[in-house]
Scaffold this active site. Structure first.
Site, PDB file in Angstrom:
ATOM      1  N   GLU A  77      -4.346  -2.452   1.177  1.00 58.98           N
ATOM      2  CA  GLU A  77      -3.724  -3.677   0.521  1.00 58.98           C
ATOM      3  C   GLU A  77      -2.939  -4.645   1.459  1.00 58.98           C
ATOM      4  O   GLU A  77      -3.383  -5.686   0.814  1.00 58.98           O
ATOM      5  CB  GLU A  77      -2.191  -2.882  -0.773  1.00 58.98           C
ATOM      6  CG  GLU A  77      -1.931  -4.154  -1.974  1.00 58.98           C
ATOM      7  CD  GLU A  77      -1.028  -5.092  -1.557  1.00 58.98           C
ATOM      8  OE1 GLU A  77      -0.628  -6.236  -2.210  1.00 58.98           O
ATOM      9  OE2 GLU A  77      -0.192  -4.319  -0.925  1.00 58.98           O
TER      10      GLU A  77
ATOM     11  N   ASP B 295      -0.784   1.954   1.885  1.00 53.15           N
ATOM     12  CA  ASP B 295      -0.386   1.102   3.543  1.00 53.15           C
ATOM     13  C   ASP B 295       1.272   0.428   3.223  1.00 53.15           C
ATOM     14  O   ASP B 295       1.541   0.173   1.800  1.00 53.15           O
ATOM     15  CB  ASP B 295      -1.812   0.644   3.379  1.00 53.15           C
ATOM     16  CG  ASP B 295      -1.670  -0.540   3.097  1.00 53.15           C
ATOM     17  OD1 ASP B 295      -1.666  -0.166   1.915  1.00 53.15           O
ATOM     18  OD2 ASP B 295      -2.394  -1.696   3.629  1.00 53.15           O
TER      19      ASP B 295
HETATM   20 ZN    ZN Z   1       2.860  -3.650  -2.354  1.00 48.89          ZN
END
Ligand code: ZN
Length: 485
Positions: free
Chosen positions: A185, A120
């Protein structure tokens, strides 16, 4: 009197001799490694990174904005782009879009390794300021541009390219290799890294080492050091937010009391901000000093070699460097929200502020709360923890085969760089892997300098083609080097 002066002079000479002795015996601890020949990287590797960059795998703060079609497209991209990985490695998905690949090693008595990354990216705040389409997958003048190039798609794709290349060469790793790629994340990692780590823990997996993002190869970012310095993060700071609220009588602004909720809260925030926690040389910082100190010029080397004497000077140098320098030596204090009032002529009955702290290893969120309460020292100010809370990570040891393998691989690919452990001041997905290994390291192979540092989460995020190709070489070398010892 003369005798006394003589005695002082002798003591002074001994002192100076001691400092000089420590300085001259503070010798290099850098690993001596011969660089390896550069394997050639196919053109299609660049194409696959640009394809990955075109897929808008954006993590939004508001989950309602999650675009599942983009993440489905990324799943498709993985399957279609890496046919050998698809046929040889075991593959498991978590919450549909996070991936764990497992490449079985020859020797199952050896502990596996885990290579991490995240697919992401953060949203684009000011698209008009980009010189290219952030999701165009553009290559211009030897530079690959786009959101996610350095954070963190070049690393995910670099790992996949290295594995695909090794399989095509007929290689099989000594140790089992896990590739763990989370898809959230940037918003905490709950659906990705947390789920993957839980699964591995449940399977009873203990890894020899885990490698995730966190640090890179710095260029001219360490004062007093000329060569490039690759930092390997051995710990990361914790994060906690404390809410301060003041409830007081409000009223009409034409007859204010001597102190209102806003006044009391403002004073409290100023007190907290101007009384930061004490500066300290944390264990990762001590590791950095041991490795880099001997490589510095005389004055810096002398200070680092005699830290017990020059510690206040070293700390004040880092403190006055501001930003990242200050963050390396202490728990930082950042007021992030300040709320009060609804109308210009009404004194509000409540004022509220949030202060975010990034906690240095050795301290805890409980220490932070105590420090805030002692500093504010005003019963009208109520404090409590707010939202997401994480303690600093444990410090990973450097005398391990994992650290040595990463260290050696960096030096084999990037000729002439210095290496050192250090403290990561931001958070990474690897913090969720504490149950899988005590040897967690944070490094991605690209060069960061004063020119591109602001592109991280920023405008015109980019990586040079050369850095990307070397990243593939680095991961390839790392896998080859990760043998039993
Ligand atoms: Zn990162």
């Amino acid at each position: 009197m003369k005798k006394f002066l003589k005695a002082i002079l002798v003591l002074l000479l001994i002192f100076v001799a001691y400092i000089l002795f420590k300085t001259f015996t503070f010798s290099s601890k850098q690993l001596e490694v011969q660089p390896v020949a550069k394997v050639s990287i196919p053109e299609t590797s660049i194409l696959r990174l640009t394809e990955a960059l075109k897929i808008k795998t954006i993590s939004h703060e508001d989950p309602a904005n999650f675009d599942s079609t983009a993440f489905e497209a990324f799943n498709e991209f993985l399957k279609n782009s890496y046919p050998l990985i698809d046929s040889v490695l075991e593959h498991k998905t978590f919450n549909k879009y996070s991936h764990l690949f497992s490449w079985r090693g020859k020797d199952l008595t050896l502990k596996p390794i885990v290579l991490m990354g995240h697919i992401d990216v953060v949203p684009i705040a000011s698209p008009e300021k980009w010189s290219v389409d952030p999701f165009g997958g553009i290559v211009k003048d030897g530079v690959i541009l786009g959101r996610g190039t350095i954070d963190d798609k070049f690393s995910v794709i670099g790992i996949l390219e290295a594995v695909e290349m090794l399989i095509s060469e007929g290689a099989q790793p000594e140790r089992t290799i896990y590739l763990a790629f989370g898809h959230d994340e940037e918003v905490g990692g709950e659906k990705g890294a947390v789920a993957i780590a839980k699964f591995l823990e449940h399977e009873g997996i203990q890894a020899e080492y885990v490698l995730d993002e966190g640090y890179a190869i710095t260029q001219k970012l360490v004062p007093g050091v000329d060569p490039d310095v690759a930092f390997i993060g051995v710990a990361e700071k914790g994060s906690t937010t404390i809410e301060l609220t003041v409830d007081m009588e409000g009223g009409h602004s034409s007859r204010p009391d001597p102190e209102t909720a806003i006044d009391v809260l403002a004073k409290a925030v100023v007190k907290v901000k101007s009384n930061p926690s004490k500066g300290t040389v944390s264990e990762p910082m001590q590791g950095f000093i041991n490795q880099i100190g001997p490589e510095m010029g005389f004055v810096n080397k002398m200070a680092f070699a005699n830290l017990s004497i020059f510690k206040p000077l070293v700390l004040s140098t880092y403190e006055s460097a501001g930003g990242a320098g200050n963050a390396l030596i202490r728990t930082t204090t950042a007021p992030t929200i300040f709320n009060a009032g609804i109308k210009e002529n009404i004194i509000p009955t409540q004022a509220r502020a949030l202060i975010n702290f990034r906690i240095i290893p050795g301290e805890t969120s409980e220490d932070v709360l105590n420090h805030v309460n002692q500093t504010v020292d005003d019963s009208r100010v109520k404090t409590r923890f707010f939202g997401f809370n994480s303690e600093p990570s444990p410090v990973s040891p450097v005398e391990t085969s994992g650290y040595n393998t990463i260290n050696k691989s960096i030096k084999e690919i990037f000729d002439g760089v210095l290496t050192a452990p250090n403290l990561v001041i931001a958070a990474t997905d690897s913090r969720h892997f504490g149950a899988i290994s005590t040897n967690i390291y944070r490094f991605v192979p690209y060069h960061i300098n004063s020119e591109n540092i602001s592109t991280f989460h920023g405008i015109d995020e980019r990586i040079s083609v050369e850095d990307y190709e070397n990243a593939i070489r680095f991961y390839r070398q790392l896998i080859l080097n990760s043998k039993g010892q």
